[in-house]
Write an enzyme that holds these catalytic residues in place. Structure first.
Site, PDB file in Angstrom:
ATOM      1  N   HIS A 122       0.816  -1.223   0.000  1.00 58.08           N
ATOM      2  CA  HIS A 122       0.000   0.000   0.000  1.00 58.08           C
ATOM      3  C   HIS A 122       0.843   1.263   0.000  1.00 58.08           C
ATOM      4  CE1 HIS A 122      -3.428  -2.601   1.871  1.00 58.08           C
ATOM      5  NE2 HIS A 122      -3.240  -2.846   0.592  1.00 58.08           N
TER       6      HIS A 122
ATOM      7  N   CYS B  27       2.600  20.897  -5.607  1.00 58.01           N
ATOM      8  CA  CYS B  27       3.927  20.578  -6.149  1.00 58.01           C
ATOM      9  C   CYS B  27       4.716  21.870  -6.357  1.00 58.01           C
ATOM     10  CB  CYS B  27       3.782  19.824  -7.464  1.00 58.01           C
ATOM     11  SG  CYS B  27       5.360  19.502  -8.273  1.00 58.01           S
TER      12      CYS B  27
ATOM     13  N   SER C  52      -5.916  -8.969   9.757  1.00 61.32           N
ATOM     14  CA  SER C  52      -7.209  -9.660   9.752  1.00 61.32           C
ATOM     15  C   SER C  52      -7.549 -10.137   8.340  1.00 61.32           C
ATOM     16  CB  SER C  52      -8.301  -8.729  10.279  1.00 61.32           C
ATOM     17  OG  SER C  52      -8.394  -7.585   9.447  1.00 61.32           O
TER      18      SER C  52
ATOM     19  N   CYS D  46       3.264  15.853 -12.463  1.00 71.76           N
ATOM     20  CA  CYS D  46       4.604  15.669 -13.020  1.00 71.76           C
ATOM     21  C   CYS D  46       5.362  14.514 -12.380  1.00 71.76           C
ATOM     22  CB  CYS D  46       5.425  16.956 -12.912  1.00 71.76           C
ATOM     23  SG  CYS D  46       6.071  17.303 -11.262  1.00 71.76           S
TER      24      CYS D  46
ATOM     25  N   CYS E 177       5.498  22.157 -10.411  1.00 70.68           N
ATOM     26  CA  CYS E 177       4.493  22.466 -11.435  1.00 70.68           C
ATOM     27  C   CYS E 177       3.162  22.959 -10.863  1.00 70.68           C
ATOM     28  CB  CYS E 177       4.249  21.236 -12.322  1.00 70.68           C
ATOM     29  SG  CYS E 177       3.214  19.983 -11.551  1.00 70.68           S
TER      30      CYS E 177
HETATM   31 ZN    ZN Z   1       4.419  18.534 -10.249  1.00 70.91          ZN
END
Ligand code: ZN
Length: 301
Positions: free
Chosen positions: A128, A187, A229, A139, A190
């Site tokens: 996970h 981000c 479980s 990006c 970007c």
């Molecule tokens: Zn980015």
């Protein structure tokens, strides 16, 4: 106070687990939230496999809703200090010892906390993902979660310094009516949407990750489940595959599992003490105590 009968029963269970580990020298090991509870990171489910508290965040709503991302990052910011300070416990160290003894074909975890690697395990497959990183959905730029924390705290001083009980996905049990004031981190490259590198509910585990585990299972001679479980299909499917290949499954879990009817051995006990005693009996090596009853993090109230 543990009764003599209960102590004898527990010793018998640990001996049975050591016997299983002794007879199967190429284990696929699958771990879940139950292995990290003794490190202060709570699980999603109680001993009967039922949900504890609110449902975790859903993948689709994280992508679609700015308000959901505001709530997520506010809670995550508050829960992060506990998650980032968590240390591996005796069960993590026991599995690292088992791997160093050459008995682990692959260590697979449903947890995102990085505690197996902190205990010294290598080649860990994180089904996970990892809570220690976040990536840009536009990006792909990857950043450390700690760096995101600094930005969150700088932009949201009204939420910094709060405490709340942590939840299993690095989230926290925090209820506020002003999540709409939260500035979410974007981000820096970007301006795209950042998402923690974890597989939220409703998303799927990347196919190459699943295939790597199936390949390891084909090489293994048994499956050992620790602290899960198995209610989530991403882990349960490996039990079904093991049965198809006539490979025995042992499970160490406090409470029921979805695979109880498929198990060659079931040990219902807290992971840490049972596992390190079984591994020490098997390998003759002392397992570091790590976090746990004495040194572990208490969950913040
Ligand atoms: Zn980015």
């Amino acid at each position: 106070m543990i009764s003599d009968d209960a102590a004898v029963t527990m010793q018998a269970r640990i001996a049975a687990l050591a016997d299983f580990l002794g007879r199967h020298r190429r284990l696929l090991v699958l771990t879940g939230a139950g292995i990290s509870t003794e490190s202060g990171i709570p699980g999603y489910r109680d001993a009967d496999g039922n949900w504890k508290g609110r449902k975790p965040i859903q993948h689709r709503e994280y992508l679609d809703s700015h308000a959901v991302r505001q709530r997520y990052w506010a809670r995550s910011m508050v829960g992060w200090p506990v998650v980032s300070r968590a240390r591996p416990n005796a069960a993590h160290h026991a599995l690292a010892s088992l791997q160093h003894a050459g008995q682990v074909e692959m260590l697979v975890t449903q947890n995102v906390d990085g505690l197996h690697q902190a205990a010294g395990s290598t080649g860990v497959v994180e089904l996970h993902g990892s809570i220690h990183f976040a990536s840009c959905l536009s990006c792909g730029l990857r950043v450390s979660r700690q760096e995101v924390q600094h930005r969150l705290e700088a932009r949201n001083p009204g939420f910094a310094g709060l405490t709340a009980a942590p939840a299993a996905d690095g989230d926290a049990r925090l209820e506020r009516d002003d999540f709409d004031r939260v500035v979410v981190p974007d981000c820096l490259h970007c301006g795209g949407t950042l998402k923690p590198d974890v597989v939220f509910f409703g998303d799927s585990v990347p196919r190459e990750r699943v295939e790597a585990v199936h390949a390891a299972l084909a090489r293994a001679d048994a499956l050992l489940v620790v602290g899960s479980s198995l209610m989530v299909y991403s882990g349960y499917r490996f039990c079904l595959a093991a049965v198809q290949q006539a490979k025995p499954i042992a499970a160490l879990n406090l409470g029921m599992t979805r695979a109880d009817g498929l198990l060659a051995l079931k040990v219902s006990a807290p992971c840490g003490p049972a596992l390190w005693q079984a591994v020490e009996a098997l390998t003759g090596r002392t397992v570091p105590a790590g976090a746990g009853e004495a040194g572990g993090l208490a969950a913040t109230p």
